[in-house]
Design a protein around this motif. Structure first.
Motif, mmCIF file in Angstrom:
data_model
loop_
_atom_site.group_PDB
_atom_site.id
_atom_site.type_symbol
_atom_site.label_atom_id
_atom_site.label_comp_id
_atom_site.label_asym_id
_atom_site.label_seq_id
_atom_site.Cartn_x
_atom_site.Cartn_y
_atom_site.Cartn_z
ATOM 1 N N PHE A 1 4.340 3.288 -14.432
ATOM 2 C CA PHE A 1 4.211 3.355 -12.975
ATOM 3 C C PHE A 1 5.094 2.299 -12.308
ATOM 4 O O PHE A 1 5.752 2.579 -11.301
ATOM 5 N N HIS B 1 -5.883 4.488 -9.159
ATOM 6 C CA HIS B 1 -7.100 4.361 -8.347
ATOM 7 C C HIS B 1 -8.287 5.023 -9.022
ATOM 8 O O HIS B 1 -9.395 4.531 -8.961
ATOM 9 N N ALA C 1 -10.193 3.070 -11.294
ATOM 10 C CA ALA C 1 -11.024 2.038 -10.706
ATOM 11 C C ALA C 1 -12.139 2.637 -9.844
ATOM 12 O O ALA C 1 -12.821 1.928 -9.134
ATOM 13 N N MET D 1 -13.993 -5.885 -6.417
ATOM 14 C CA MET D 1 -12.674 -5.673 -6.970
ATOM 15 C C MET D 1 -12.571 -4.307 -7.599
ATOM 16 O O MET D 1 -11.963 -3.416 -7.082
ATOM 17 N N THR E 1 -13.419 3.793 4.323
ATOM 18 C CA THR E 1 -12.831 2.689 3.568
ATOM 19 C C THR E 1 -13.325 2.653 2.129
ATOM 20 O O THR E 1 -13.133 1.659 1.449
ATOM 21 N N MET F 1 -13.348 3.637 -1.832
ATOM 22 C CA MET F 1 -12.316 3.892 -2.835
ATOM 23 C C MET F 1 -12.156 5.394 -3.074
ATOM 24 O O MET F 1 -11.056 5.891 -3.274
ATOM 25 N N ALA G 1 -10.056 6.799 -0.426
ATOM 26 C CA ALA G 1 -8.662 6.410 -0.623
ATOM 27 C C ALA G 1 -8.018 7.305 -1.673
ATOM 28 O O ALA G 1 -6.904 7.805 -1.485
ATOM 29 N N LEU H 1 -4.989 7.246 5.764
ATOM 30 C CA LEU H 1 -4.862 6.480 4.525
ATOM 31 C C LEU H 1 -4.595 5.012 4.840
ATOM 32 O O LEU H 1 -5.182 4.116 4.227
ATOM 33 N N SER I 1 -7.644 3.371 6.273
ATOM 34 C CA SER I 1 -8.528 3.092 5.144
ATOM 35 C C SER I 1 -8.048 1.860 4.388
ATOM 36 O O SER I 1 -8.835 0.997 3.981
ATOM 37 N N LEU I 2 -6.744 1.786 4.243
ATOM 38 C CA LEU I 2 -6.140 0.660 3.524
ATOM 39 C C LEU I 2 -6.440 -0.661 4.232
ATOM 40 O O LEU I 2 -6.854 -1.639 3.600
ATOM 41 N N CYS J 1 -9.839 -1.718 3.957
ATOM 42 C CA CYS J 1 -10.133 -2.113 2.592
ATOM 43 C C CYS J 1 -9.602 -3.516 2.330
ATOM 44 O O CYS J 1 -10.255 -4.351 1.724
ATOM 45 N N ARG K 1 -11.519 -7.552 1.874
ATOM 46 C CA ARG K 1 -11.270 -8.073 0.521
ATOM 47 C C ARG K 1 -10.525 -9.388 0.577
ATOM 48 O O ARG K 1 -10.777 -10.286 -0.217
ATOM 49 N N ASN L 1 -2.823 -7.861 -5.733
ATOM 50 C CA ASN L 1 -3.300 -6.579 -5.242
ATOM 51 C C ASN L 1 -3.243 -6.523 -3.716
ATOM 52 O O ASN L 1 -2.787 -5.546 -3.129
ATOM 53 N N PHE M 1 0.322 -6.357 -2.541
ATOM 54 C CA PHE M 1 0.841 -5.007 -2.757
ATOM 55 C C PHE M 1 0.426 -4.070 -1.626
ATOM 56 O O PHE M 1 1.254 -3.415 -1.001
ATOM 57 N N HIS M 2 -0.863 -4.009 -1.364
ATOM 58 C CA HIS M 2 -1.339 -3.065 -0.353
ATOM 59 C C HIS M 2 -0.853 -3.432 1.045
ATOM 60 O O HIS M 2 -0.517 -2.556 1.839
ATOM 61 N N SER N 1 -0.687 -8.000 -10.025
ATOM 62 C CA SER N 1 -2.063 -7.498 -10.050
ATOM 63 C C SER N 1 -2.354 -6.736 -11.330
ATOM 64 O O SER N 1 -3.485 -6.687 -11.787
#
Ligand code: HEM
Lengths: 369, 580
Positions: free
Chosen positions: A283, A326, A329, B1, B57, B59, B62, B124, B127-128, B131, B135, B215, B218-219, B504
């Motif tokens: 990935f 995803h 997880a 997490m 929100t 997972m 998502a 999306l 939601s991100l 999220c 966090r 993580n 990244f998001h 991550s």
């Protein structure tokens, strides 16, 4: 620009044929190994079951403890573990080893994928694959020399080089892990790729069109080919994982084991864990493919993203594998569903390579056909 | 997490309060959400909104939106898209009268700007954000708080082991814990020693906070990429221009053949630089049989000026190698031949002279030519036909181009006279001649036949309408000019995203607890346990490394059966089941 060397090109084609032939023999050896080993494993299982049964009646040792004897061995009295909540507690641990030991009747290989017995056909198969890969390497190299550039400028070259990378990655992983059960799958795919390249996509050695003359071709395409090779491995594992988990469920429910050759294949969970790790690497590779593609597109066409068909499918593949990560997880999405996502992702990779390259008109029409 | 609470993690979680993930995955939140869901009717608007937010929100949502995005992107590759190819779309709708219009009404020709595609990615990203923000806050707190308190039963952790320091070593429990703490600190753990119960001191240690940071980076970077793309769409512009050898392009609105402004574009943004095409050279493959005649190099020599008054500069423009000028980039995207012609009208005056851009139609630069001569008197003239760089004729009389180079250039044309309709002001395609209102003079079917010209030839039109001379051939290039202010930041965010992703995926967040105690007979008992948060296949390796480090410190034999790691299963037996 280096001159074209047609003689080298012909040598390359000869080597490709030789490599394909060698791989085919290796494929047969791998298949033979699957058939033979599963038979001998069955015999071992039967013997072990018989021994277990007699031991249980005579010594009354719980069968489950047998697998984790080391962990559950009683400690000498008076060492005070109780107060220190030391080793004695270990016996209280929910013995995860024991629980998986019960499942072991239907399979032998575990997470570490180390096998006890020698498998002569598998050794022959691996040796043949190494030989095939060596000839294949010569074929790819002579192709590169013949064309005076990197050997991935059209579909024939993508396929032949991609097949080589798949075989090489498989052999490299073999050093760390005994994935020989994947042999039939991977070597079979390699043979298919070589045959498809020679039959359907054959192209003589030639120069690159100006659109492809960029160092980004080297970077972008090599990473794409490498990631695809890794996705090929995980595709094979995910497919086997589905079969194995079906088999495990059947056996757990007391059904008959109709897929004896799957004895050689690790448990569904082990397959899932390993393919997750490989997919994670692939990935990242695919993310780079996408990014470098965008940078190249900016250099070549002046925009880094334009929803060209090839770009669309590269994006779709990326999102599907992001979905896979995803899923891993998300509760309720691990296991079988994640495996399906990994398979769908790979089908998209194949689609992107074959159908999109040939039948969709876009800026990426370099199939060389 | 991670939403998946591993079975082996459950037991320590009872003892050790974990910094609650803001994520819905945490069992507590799930219960809350379930309660909210159950009590829905009585919750009113606020409750409904909160419930919707919780759902959005999660997972699971998502994941669903991600997969939906993948599916929604596909139609864009199946149907022609307006932004890329408006004329193909128009043609497609014409060719499919049954459903062509229907597809248009659901925006299938504008997939990536359609309401439904936008809805998916906006949801999306909402939601991100929903999220990431909680966090990030939770993680900030976790990074500043001490490692969680030592679980009562370390033996329940997925990795566990004991060591026994003999009485004669003279290391009491309190020293042993300090030494273990020093060792863990050196390995990059954040450590807290707890002497709360004098007889059995313990320590809690944690490392790998970067995993969650990665993580989050990244998001967040994905949001950055999206914003950069939006900025480019607002303030950028792009355009196209065809330049025949000798032509000069000046960067003003009238200089473009085609111009696409961004939503917030102002014409004052254009810097009036100029670029002149001095020479264009195409090289074709003469070596390999299979690819004979395939282009292998395009090179355009240009002269540029940053501003009308600035000094001229010679530059080379190639495919994959744009020229940057005045905040824009100029790309070589096409090329072809432009036959130079002179047309005289019925009165003998030169009505038109110059190169005519021939549009590529097929192999080997087989191109179409349209010449409109509105200035011809008494009648306007029009020509339509083909240009062939290397003309060949088959036995059936079909002409084709045998080579891309100018070996036997030929212009074959039909001619017409009448009103070209240019005076009405309606825009016309320069590459098309509408012959409906025109009278034919020359064509293969006409009495006079078609016009076939080699360079230097002149043909006199019938009925004294004038003449046409083929003077020679020039080359032209098509250039694309782009300005995208969001590009650099998009790249930065993309790189940041990859860095975050790698961190991550490859940093492991782990916790270690050690407890020591002095036995009645003077031996010091040490027990330790490890717990991973999230996917971590190297936890067992870390456990055995720690074990040998500790054993080395106290001169113990790490493999001694007395103190043997309880967790390494006998060779060949399966590792613990991690989940399911
Ligand atoms: C633009 C859409 C998104 C993309 C492309 C994306 C991509 C990814 C990728 C590639 C990973 C794997 C990296 C890792 O394991 O750390 C990941 C992890 C994760 N994502 Fe996303 N994501 C997106 C949206 C979201 C949203 C909306 C949420 C929140 C609901 C979310 C929550 C998470 C979480 C919690 C993880 C960590 C999983 C773990 O702990 O194993 N993501 N994401």
């Amino acid at each position: 620009m280096f001159p074209i060397n047609e003689t080298m090109g012909q040598y390359s084609e000869l080597f490709m044929l030789l490599a394909a032939g060698t791989y085919t023999v290796a494929f047969i050896a791998f298949a033979w190994d699957l058939a033979r080993s599963s038979k001998s494993l069955k015999a071992i299982d039967l013997k072990a079951a018989a021994a277990d049964a007699s031991a249980a009646t005579s010594a009354k040792v719980p069968v489950a403890a047998g697998a984790s004897a080391g962990a559950a061995a009683p400690r000498p009295a008076g060492s005070g573990e109780g107060r220190l909540s030391g080793p004695a507690d270990r016996a209280e641990r929910p013995s995860s080893y024991a629980s998986s030991a019960t499942g072991a009747a239907g399979q032998t290989a575990d997470d570490s994928m180390r096998y006890g017995e020698r498998r002569a056909p598998a050794r022959v198969a691996v040796a043949l694959t190494v030989l095939g890969a060596a000839i294949h390497a010569a074929a790819v190299l002579t192709r590169a020399v013949g064309a005076g550039r990197v050997p991935w400028g059209n579909m024939y070259e993508f396929l032949t080089t991609g097949a080589f990378v798949a075989a090489a990655v498989f052999l490299l992983v073999l050093i760390r892990r005994d994935l020989r059960f994947l042999g039939t799958f991977v070597v079979g795919l390699v043979v298919i790729m070589l045959v498809a390249a020679s039959v359907a996509f054959w192209t003589p050695v030639g120069h690159l069109v100006p659109a492809l003359q960029s160092y980004w071709l080297i970077i972008h395409v090599s990473i794409a080919v490498l990631s695809s090779a890794l996705f090929t491995l995980t595709f094979a594992m995910s497919a086997l994982q589905l079969v194995q988990s079906h088999r495990q469920r059947t056996i757990a429910a007391g059904g008959a084991d109709k897929l004896g050759f799957m004895r050689l294949v690790p448990s569904a969970l082990s397959l899932e864990n390993l393919s997750y790790r490989i997919n994670a690497i692939a990935f990242i590779g695919w993310t780079f493919t996408l990014m470098f593609g965008a940078i190249w597109a900016e250099k070549a066409w002046g925009r880094f993203w334009g929803w060209d068909t090839k770009e669309v499918w590269t994006f779709v593949i990326w999102v599907v594998y992001a979905g896979y990560l995803h899923a891993r997880a998300t509760r309720g999405w691990t296991g079988t569903r994640a495996a399906w996502l990994s398979i769908v992702g790979y089908l998209c990779v194949v689609f992107n390579f074959t159908i999109v390259n040939q039948f969709f008109n876009g800026l990426h029409s370099y199939s060389g056909l | 997490m991670s939403e998946r609470v591993k079975s082996t993690e459950k037991s320590p979680a009872e003892d050790a309060p974990q910094p609650g993930p803001a994520h819905q995955g945490a069992p507590k939140d799930a219960v809350k959400a379930a309660k909210a869901g159950a009590a829905l009717p009585s919750l009113g608007i606020v409750g409904m909104l909160r419930w919707a937010w919780t759902q959005l929100t999660s997972m699971r949502t998502a994941l669903f939106l991600l997969l939906l995005l993948a599916v929604a992107a596909v139609p864009g590759s199946l149907f022609p898209q307006r932004p890329a190819n408006p004329s193909v779309v128009t043609q497609y709708i014409k060719d499919h009268p049954d459903y062509g219009k229907l597809l248009d009404s659901v925006q299938l020709y504008d997939v990536y700007s359609s309401a439904w595609f936008s809805a998916i990615y906006i949801l999306l990203f909402i939601s991100l954000i929903g999220c990431v923000v909680p966090r990030a806050i939770a993680h900030y707190k976790a990074m500043r708080s001490q490692p969680p308190r030592t679980p009562k039963r370390l033996s329940r952790l997925p990795e566990y082991g004991t060591l026994v320091v003999p009485a004669d070593a003279g290391i009491p429990a309190s020293d042993a814990i300090e030494e273990a703490a020093a060792l863990l600190k050196k390995r990059g753990y954040r450590v807290e020693v707890r002497h709360d119960d004098g007889a059995r001191p313990s320590l809690g240690a944690e490392r790998g906070f970067l995993k969650e940071v990665g993580n989050l980076v990244f998001h967040t970077s994905l949001i950055g990429v999206l914003v950069s793309v939006a900025v480019g769409g607002l303030f950028g512009y792009s355009g196209q221009r065809i330049l025949v050898e000798g032509d000069t392009f000046v960067n003003t609105l009238v200089g473009y053949d085609q111009f696409t402004p961004g939503t917030n574009f102002q014409s004052s943004q254009l810097q009036p630089y100029s670029i002149q095409l001095d020479k264009f050279q195409a090289t074709f493959d003469r070596e390999s049989q299979g690819k004979f005649g395939q282009p292998i190099d395009f090179t355009a020599d240009v002269t540029t000026k940053e501003n009308p008054g600035a000094p001229a500069k010679k530059e080379v423009l190639k495919v994959n190698d744009p020229v940057t000028l005045g905040g824009t980039s100029i790309y070589l995207t096409g090329n072809g031949y432009a036959p130079v012609v002179t047309v005289r009208d019925g009165k003998g005056n030169v009505a038109m002279q110059g190169p005519v851009v021939a549009k590529l139609q097929g192999e080997n630069y087989y191109s179409s030519v349209v010449i409109k001569v509105p200035d011809a008197k008494p009648d306007q003239l029009g020509f339509a036909g083909f240009f062939l760089p290397t003309a060949f004729v088959t036995e059936q009389g079909i002409s084709f181009s045998g080579d891309p180079d100018l070996i036997n250039p030929q212009l074959s044309l039909n001619s017409y006279y009448g009103d070209l309709g240019l005076d009405k002001g309606a825009p016309q395609n320069v590459f098309e001649l509408d012959v409906k209102g025109l009278k034919e003079l020359n064509s293969r079917k006409a009495e006079a036949g078609g016009i076939t010209l080699a360079p230097g030839n002149t043909y006199t039109l019938p009925e004294g309408k004038g003449s046409i001379t083929f003077d020679g051939v020039k080359k032209y290039v098509g250039v694309d000019i782009h300005h995208n202010p969001g590009q650099l930041s998009a790249l930065m965010f993309a790189l940041l995203a990859v860095a975050g992703l790698i961190v991550s995926l490859y940093v492991n967040r782990r916790r270690v607890w050690v407890r020591t105690g002095t036995h009645e007979d003077g031996r010091t008992m040490v027990e330790y346990g490890l717990l991973a948060r999230g996917e971590d296949h190297r936890l067992a390796g870390e456990a055995s490394t720690l074990r040998s480090l500790l054993a080395g410190k106290w001169n113990l034999d790490a493999d001694n059966p007395e103190t043997a790691p309880s967790n390494s299963p006998p060779a060949g037996s399966p590792e613990p089941k991690k989940d399911q």
